[in-house]
Enzyme design. Structure first.
Site, PDB file in Angstrom:
ATOM      1  N   LYS A  52      36.886  45.801  43.082  1.00  0.00           N
ATOM      2  CA  LYS A  52      35.923  44.809  43.565  1.00  0.00           C
ATOM      3  C   LYS A  52      34.519  45.394  43.554  1.00  0.00           C
ATOM      4  O   LYS A  52      33.553  44.743  43.143  1.00  0.00           O
ATOM      5  CB  LYS A  52      36.313  44.355  44.979  1.00  0.00           C
ATOM      6  CG  LYS A  52      37.564  43.496  44.993  1.00  0.00           C
ATOM      7  CD  LYS A  52      38.151  43.297  46.387  1.00  0.00           C
ATOM      8  CE  LYS A  52      39.492  42.556  46.276  1.00  0.00           C
ATOM      9  NZ  LYS A  52      40.206  42.452  47.544  1.00  0.00           N
ATOM     10  N   GLN A  96      39.570  44.256  53.865  1.00  0.00           N
ATOM     11  CA  GLN A  96      40.741  44.371  52.989  1.00  0.00           C
ATOM     12  C   GLN A  96      42.032  44.332  53.808  1.00  0.00           C
ATOM     13  O   GLN A  96      42.186  45.076  54.779  1.00  0.00           O
ATOM     14  CB  GLN A  96      40.632  45.676  52.175  1.00  0.00           C
ATOM     15  CG  GLN A  96      41.733  45.873  51.156  1.00  0.00           C
ATOM     16  CD  GLN A  96      41.708  44.842  50.019  1.00  0.00           C
ATOM     17  OE1 GLN A  96      40.660  44.491  49.500  1.00  0.00           O
ATOM     18  NE2 GLN A  96      42.877  44.353  49.644  1.00  0.00           N
ATOM     19  N   ASP A 119      36.048  35.575  51.256  1.00  0.00           N
ATOM     20  CA  ASP A 119      37.471  35.653  50.923  1.00  0.00           C
ATOM     21  C   ASP A 119      38.168  34.320  51.232  1.00  0.00           C
ATOM     22  O   ASP A 119      39.318  34.119  50.867  1.00  0.00           O
ATOM     23  CB  ASP A 119      38.114  36.768  51.757  1.00  0.00           C
ATOM     24  CG  ASP A 119      38.967  37.691  50.917  1.00  0.00           C
ATOM     25  OD1 ASP A 119      39.002  37.493  49.692  1.00  0.00           O
ATOM     26  OD2 ASP A 119      39.598  38.594  51.490  1.00  0.00           O
TER      27      ASP A 119
END
Ligand code: NDP
Length: 293
Positions: A52, A96, A119
């Site tokens: 990412k 994460q 997200d």
């Protein structure tokens, strides 16, 4: 023999246009910024985070990684998220997952400002998605829909079978298909006779995490097969939830692993970060638009 839905190629095209928009924004003094928070030393998580970050840097975005040992307390993590919520150079915050057990994922995700939830996992984002409002869509399901759109594959009226019902992949994927007028069936670990359902599907989304679970005789001829799974096979090689070699002979379209849904997930994260940067600077953008008239 199936057509390959090449996530890398499609991603590249989408990233080209993201990159142009990033350059435009930077000329106006705005650099889209993504903060990634990683707790503990889960190997797979580290790999995803690195991918990412690299993608961000390649597009000229600002990317910053906060890495913490597993001993980090929930209070410390909440304080970090709060700091990032208030940081104007950060337009997207990604924590994460999975988090170590002593940290409540629900609590942490809820602490992210919804306008920075790139997200798409905050309950407000999910609620907006469910009610068809504009919001950040969860990156993996969003990537799947983009891929199909890119290949001009209409889902309207199709029977879509989603195998897996996680909050980050399966459940939201079904909602996005439903919004595009597909008929959706969800399957999970308690589903009886999984093949009965998958054999009826026009489109199958496998989001389970079990290597090569879907075999050739579990699908009908000409089905479209989307493989989200990321597993290691008996030789330690990366593979999906689909027995690719056999299923590709029978399906109309198939996503490979690697090189299918994975790159699309990262691309949609970049896309969401760009959108967030644009939204939070809409004042500057509208001023420029007025001057250009
Ligand atoms: P979860 O473990 O959260 O969910 C797995 C789902 O699969 C659950 O709903 C579970 O059912 C269901 N399931 C388990 N066993 C079976 C079975 N034998 N038959 C039918 N359903 C079953 O996983 P995630 O959704 O987070 O991830 C799924 C996979 O996708 C993983 O391999 C992950 O690594 C990968 N992934 C890939 C991404 C990408 O970008 N390519 C992004 C995110 C994930 P139940 O609810 O009943 O337990």
């Amino acid at each position: 023999m199936a057509n390959i839905l090449d996530g890398r190629k499609i991603s590249e095209k989408i990233r080209e246009s993201i990159s142009v928009e990033v350059d435009d924004l930077k000329r106006l003094g705005v650099t889209p910024g993504l903060a990634v928070v990683l707790v503990g030393d889960n190997k797979a998580s580290k790999t995803y985070v690195t991918m990412k970050q690299k993608a961000c840097e390649k597009l000229g975005m600002h990317s910053i990684l906060f890495e913490y040992p597993e001993s980090l307390t929930e209070q410390e993590l909440l304080a970090k998220v709060q700091e990032l919520n208030e940081d104007e150079s950060i337009h997207g915050i990604l924590v994460q997952l999975p988090l170590p057990e002593h940290l409540s994922e629900v609590k942490i995700i809820e602490s992210i400002a919804p306008e920075k939830d790139v997200d798409g996992l905050h309950p407000i984002s999910i609620g907006r998605m469910m009610t068809g409002q504009e919001t950040f869509l969860p990156c993996t399901p969003f990537g799947i829909m983009k891929m199909l759109e890119f290949e001009n594959i209409s889902v309207e009226g199709k029977h879509v079978v989603i195998v897996g019902r996680s909050n980050i992949v399966g459940k939201p994927a079904g909602q996005l298909f439903l919004q595009q007028n597909a008929t959706v069936t969800y399957c999970h670990s308690r589903t009886k006779d999984l093949e009965v359902h998958t054999r009826r599907a026009d489109i199958i989304v496998m989001a389970v995490g079990k290597a090569k679970l879907l075999k050739e005789d579990h699908i009908k001829d000409g089905a479209i097969v989307i493989d989200v799974g990321m597993n290691r096979d008996e030789n330690g090689k990366l593979c999906g939830d689909v027995d690719y070699e056999s299923v590709k002979e029978k399906s109309a379209y198939i996503t490979p692993v690697p090189g299918g849904v994975g790159p699309m997930t990262i691309t949609m994260l970049m896309n969401n970060t760009l959108i967030s940067a644009k939204r939070s600077n809409s004042f500057i953008l509208s001023k420029v638009a007025t001057l250009e008239k």
